[in-house]
Write a protein that holds these residues in place. Structure first.
Motif, PDB file in Angstrom:
ATOM      1  N   VAL A  31      -7.148 -22.384 -16.270  1.00 26.07           N
ATOM      2  CA  VAL A  31      -6.139 -21.235 -15.898  1.00 26.07           C
ATOM      3  C   VAL A  31      -5.625 -21.573 -14.525  1.00 26.07           C
ATOM      4  CG1 VAL A  31      -6.052 -18.948 -15.670  1.00 26.07           C
ATOM      5  CG2 VAL A  31      -7.822 -19.897 -16.989  1.00 26.07           C
ATOM      6  N   ARG A  32      -4.101 -21.518 -14.582  1.00 26.14           N
ATOM      7  CA  ARG A  32      -3.413 -21.482 -13.278  1.00 26.14           C
ATOM      8  C   ARG A  32      -2.889 -20.281 -12.765  1.00 26.14           C
ATOM      9  NH1 ARG A  32      -0.289 -25.723 -10.558  1.00 26.14           N
ATOM     10  NH2 ARG A  32      -1.984 -27.116 -11.459  1.00 26.14           N
ATOM     11  N   VAL A  33      -3.012 -19.526 -11.776  1.00 32.28           N
ATOM     12  CA  VAL A  33      -2.854 -18.191 -11.399  1.00 32.28           C
ATOM     13  C   VAL A  33      -1.600 -18.367 -10.442  1.00 32.28           C
ATOM     14  CG1 VAL A  33      -3.438 -16.026 -10.644  1.00 32.28           C
ATOM     15  CG2 VAL A  33      -5.208 -17.471 -11.867  1.00 32.28           C
ATOM     16  N   HIS A  34      -0.385 -17.658 -10.767  1.00 27.80           N
ATOM     17  CA  HIS A  34       0.648 -17.852  -9.721  1.00 27.80           C
ATOM     18  C   HIS A  34       0.879 -16.342  -9.181  1.00 27.80           C
ATOM     19  CE1 HIS A  34       2.005 -21.444 -11.942  1.00 27.80           C
ATOM     20  NE2 HIS A  34       1.455 -20.750 -12.549  1.00 27.80           N
ATOM     21  N   GLY A  35       1.451 -16.326  -7.974  1.00 25.07           N
ATOM     22  CA  GLY A  35       1.870 -15.154  -7.183  1.00 25.07           C
ATOM     23  C   GLY A  35       1.104 -15.160  -5.771  1.00 25.07           C
ATOM     24  N   HIS A  36       0.757 -13.942  -5.255  1.00 26.09           N
ATOM     25  CA  HIS A  36       0.220 -13.924  -3.882  1.00 26.09           C
ATOM     26  C   HIS A  36      -1.315 -13.921  -4.221  1.00 26.09           C
ATOM     27  CE1 HIS A  36      -0.558 -13.034   0.143  1.00 26.09           C
ATOM     28  NE2 HIS A  36      -1.185 -11.983  -0.038  1.00 26.09           N
ATOM     29  N   ALA A  62       2.154 -14.821 -12.563  1.00 25.61           N
ATOM     30  CA  ALA A  62       2.095 -15.573 -14.058  1.00 25.61           C
ATOM     31  C   ALA A  62       0.729 -16.293 -14.303  1.00 25.61           C
ATOM     32  CB  ALA A  62       3.215 -16.390 -14.127  1.00 25.61           C
ATOM     33  N   VAL A  63       0.170 -16.251 -15.274  1.00 25.15           N
ATOM     34  CA  VAL A  63      -0.966 -16.956 -15.543  1.00 25.15           C
ATOM     35  C   VAL A  63      -0.698 -17.990 -16.597  1.00 25.15           C
ATOM     36  CG1 VAL A  63      -3.272 -16.821 -16.429  1.00 25.15           C
ATOM     37  CG2 VAL A  63      -2.318 -14.998 -14.808  1.00 25.15           C
ATOM     38  N   ASP A  64      -1.194 -19.310 -16.408  1.00 26.29           N
ATOM     39  CA  ASP A  64      -0.954 -20.361 -17.394  1.00 26.29           C
ATOM     40  C   ASP A  64      -2.393 -20.551 -17.826  1.00 26.29           C
ATOM     41  OD1 ASP A  64       1.858 -20.529 -16.770  1.00 26.29           O
ATOM     42  OD2 ASP A  64       1.387 -22.096 -15.264  1.00 26.29           O
ATOM     43  N   VAL A  65      -2.759 -20.626 -19.340  1.00 20.58           N
ATOM     44  CA  VAL A  65      -3.769 -20.865 -19.916  1.00 20.58           C
ATOM     45  C   VAL A  65      -3.767 -21.998 -20.716  1.00 20.58           C
ATOM     46  CG1 VAL A  65      -5.760 -19.833 -21.250  1.00 20.58           C
ATOM     47  CG2 VAL A  65      -4.493 -18.165 -19.720  1.00 20.58           C
TER      48      VAL A  65
END
Length: 92
Positions: free
Chosen positions: A9-14, A74-77
């Motif tokens: 999982v890649r978690v984007h944002g603050h 955003a979250v990439d899985v």
């Protein structure tokens, strides 16, 4: 034998500097999943989560929200092969 799944999982944002990795470790312990979480240089957080499908889904739900100070945009899985980890590790 129970089914085990693993997700990267890649978690984007603050999501850095807000206790995201430590909150993720606590959620992993509560949900009974293993894997790892780390900060990446681009400002995202990457996690690998392994366990039963329901527990991994619950962990993905946590990662989509993060701790109170985080702002997830955003979250990439990605589905990856289970590795048989025995703990949840926080790094870089």
């Amino acid at each position: 034998m129970a089914t085990t799944v693993r997700r990267r999982v890649r978690v984007h944002g603050h999501v850095q500097g807000v206790g995201f990795r430590w909150a993720t470790r606590e959620a992993a312990a509560r949900l009974g999943v293993v894997g790892a979480v780390r900060n990446l240089r681009d400002g995202t957080v990457e996690a690998e989560v392994e366990g039963g499908p329901d527990a991994v889904d619950a962990m993905l739900a946590f990662l989509r929200e993060g701790p109170p100070a985080a702002l997830v945009s955003a979250v990439d899985v990605e589905e990856v092969s289970p590795r048989g980890d025995t703990a949840f590790v926080v790094s870089g």
